[in-house]
Design a protein around this motif. Structure first.
Motif, mmCIF file in Angstrom:
data_model
loop_
_atom_site.group_PDB
_atom_site.id
_atom_site.type_symbol
_atom_site.label_atom_id
_atom_site.label_comp_id
_atom_site.label_asym_id
_atom_site.label_seq_id
_atom_site.Cartn_x
_atom_site.Cartn_y
_atom_site.Cartn_z
ATOM 1 N N THR A 221 -6.613 53.246 -11.832
ATOM 2 C CA THR A 221 -5.704 52.574 -10.236
ATOM 3 C C THR A 221 -4.330 52.718 -11.235
ATOM 4 O OG1 THR A 221 -7.087 51.955 -9.627
ATOM 5 C CG2 THR A 221 -5.264 51.466 -9.221
ATOM 6 N N VAL A 222 -3.645 53.753 -10.404
ATOM 7 C CA VAL A 222 -1.781 53.252 -10.999
ATOM 8 C C VAL A 222 -1.136 52.297 -10.409
ATOM 9 C CG1 VAL A 222 -0.053 54.613 -11.163
ATOM 10 C CG2 VAL A 222 -2.270 56.186 -11.763
ATOM 11 N N PHE A 223 -0.902 51.583 -11.146
ATOM 12 C CA PHE A 223 -0.536 50.616 -10.342
ATOM 13 C C PHE A 223 1.375 50.345 -10.830
ATOM 14 C CE2 PHE A 223 1.422 45.700 -9.532
ATOM 15 C CZ PHE A 223 1.065 45.844 -8.743
ATOM 16 N N ASP A 224 2.146 50.582 -9.944
ATOM 17 C CA ASP A 224 4.274 50.192 -10.034
ATOM 18 C C ASP A 224 4.616 49.896 -9.002
ATOM 19 O OD1 ASP A 224 6.288 50.837 -11.488
ATOM 20 O OD2 ASP A 224 5.030 52.514 -13.107
ATOM 21 N N GLN A 225 5.514 49.896 -9.110
ATOM 22 C CA GLN A 225 6.481 49.968 -8.044
ATOM 23 C C GLN A 225 6.859 50.293 -7.276
ATOM 24 O OE1 GLN A 225 10.513 47.455 -10.114
ATOM 25 N NE2 GLN A 225 9.742 48.832 -11.291
ATOM 26 N N PRO A 226 6.773 50.520 -5.546
ATOM 27 C CA PRO A 226 6.824 51.457 -5.019
ATOM 28 C C PRO A 226 8.114 52.250 -5.222
ATOM 29 C CG PRO A 226 6.588 48.859 -3.797
ATOM 30 C CD PRO A 226 7.048 49.236 -5.094
ATOM 31 N N HIS A 227 8.388 53.222 -5.509
ATOM 32 C CA HIS A 227 9.624 53.577 -5.701
ATOM 33 C C HIS A 227 9.764 54.532 -7.170
ATOM 34 C CE1 HIS A 227 11.558 51.228 -8.818
ATOM 35 N NE2 HIS A 227 11.886 52.615 -9.039
ATOM 36 N N VAL A 228 8.153 54.056 -7.986
ATOM 37 C CA VAL A 228 7.827 54.948 -8.541
ATOM 38 C C VAL A 228 6.433 54.902 -8.564
ATOM 39 C CG1 VAL A 228 6.646 55.273 -11.534
ATOM 40 C CG2 VAL A 228 8.406 53.132 -10.342
ATOM 41 N N ILE A 229 5.894 55.398 -7.587
ATOM 42 C CA ILE A 229 4.103 55.552 -7.337
ATOM 43 C C ILE A 229 4.612 56.319 -6.362
ATOM 44 C CG2 ILE A 229 3.177 53.351 -7.824
ATOM 45 C CD1 ILE A 229 2.726 52.957 -4.862
ATOM 46 N N ALA A 230 5.072 56.622 -5.199
ATOM 47 C CA ALA A 230 6.118 57.606 -4.356
ATOM 48 C C ALA A 230 5.908 58.568 -5.196
ATOM 49 C CB ALA A 230 7.433 57.634 -4.045
#
Length: 358
Positions: A221-230
């Protein structure tokens, strides 16, 4: 001041050379950036044999009047070890041809593992400008010199300006693909026994995809800030979750943080690791946090490695509250976060694999 003597004159000239050498280090960096922007590593590699200066100029499709200047650029880059020259038989008798070296092979944009995006991001003019504020930052109250220059933190700027965000994400993905390819192929045992793994601060997912490809049984799973995972490419192999690692982190057998903690203060690192500890199993059940980070070691680091680590440390000081840490500093952070033990594997050149156990 001691009277002038031949010996003192020699010392002064050596001192001047030392000052000039470091003063003009930026010429090395910017010349390297120029070569990457022009695609010279790819052109020489694709040529398939040593490439003469005239062939290089023709392939670059630049005006032939620039040939003497290209010769001077390449002379510096050869001296720095980014290219080499070999003797070849050409139309004009014996000539010299350029060939790539291991460092320039890492700068090919077309290569599977490439650091070209990393070079272009680190040397981007909008980011280099921040260094002009370092001295005034020392005299002011801002958290970082980047904030002094921009009025916002780097993460805030990246969240607001898509160009900076993409430049940073591409750079981190470039470095991630490079380092994880080595970890997976040569030190894959760190993933033994895992059924699930969350890449905390995983950016655009390069690390998670590489692990999922190499270990299909591990749910990544990749977990990061919303603007990054976009910007994470859609994939059936990995899950993507947005959020704030200071608030909550998705649970897994292991959490991976690549070059994340060096961007935060010691206190913030403790907070992040406490969140990590909350969502992993016990040590007996295989729970752990895997860090890919720098460990500064003045006793064993060679001169060049130490210089690079110290440069990274000052760079982190410019843009964040983070730093590069000695082992005893890491140890205190782990203890303060409630972890019982850790293991450092100094196997990644400037960085290490650090396994931290609850």
């Amino acid at each position: 001041m001691a009277p002038y003597s031949g010996e003192r004159g020699h010392e002064l000239l050596q001192a001047q050379a030392h000052v000039w050498n470091h003063l003009y280090h930026y010429v090395n960096s910017m010349s390297l950036k120029c070569a990457v922007e022009l695609g010279i590593p790819d052109i020489i590699h694709n040529h398939g044999r040593p490439m003469t200066l005239s062939e290089l100029v023709a392939a670059l499709k630049i005006n032939s009047s620039k040939t003497p200047y290209m010769s001077r650029l390449m002379r510096l880059l050869v001296h720095l070890g980014f290219f080499d020259v070999e003797k070849i038989n050409g139309n004009n008798g014996v000539e010299e041809g350029y060939v790539i070296t291991p460092p320039s092979s890492l700068l090919r944009k077309e290569a599977t593992v490439s650091l070209s995006a990393f070079v272009l991001e680190e040397l981007d003019s909008s980011l280099l400008t921040n260094w002009n504020f370092l001295s005034s930052w020392f005299q002011g109250n801002e958290t970082t010199a980047f904030e002094k220059a921009n009025g916002l933190s780097f993460l805030e700027v990246a969240a607001e300006i898509p160009e900076i965000n993409c430049l940073f994400n591409d750079s981190m993905a470039s470095d991630a693909q490079f380092i994880i390819s080595i970890v997976v192929k040569e030190y894959g045992q760190v993933f033994d026994g895992l059924r699930s793994l969350v890449d905390v601060g995983g950016g655009t997912g390069a690390v998670a995809r590489a692990i999922a490809d190499a270990f299909p049984h591990v749910k990544c799973t990749v977990f990061d800030q919303p603007h990054v995972i976009a910007h994470v490419p859609k994939s059936t192999k990995i899950d993507v979750v947005g959020g704030n690692m200071f608030e909550s982190i998705p649970p897994a057998d292991a959490l991976l943080l690549k070059s994340v903690l060096h961007g935060w203060s010691d206190n913030d690192c403790v907070k992040i690791l406490k969140r990590c500890k909350e969502v992993i199993p016990t040590k007996e059940d295989g729970g752990k946090v895997i860090l890919l980070e720098t460990v500064v070691n003045g006793d064993t680091d060679d001169y060049k490695s130490m210089e690079t680590k110290l440069c990274f440390d000052v760079m982190m000081m410019l843009a964040s509250t983070g730093k590069e840490r000695e082992e005893h500093v890491w140890q205190k952070i782990f203890i303060d976060a409630g972890f019982s033990d850790y293991k450092i594997l100094p196997v990644l050149g400037l960085r290490s694999i650090i396994e931290v156990y609850p």
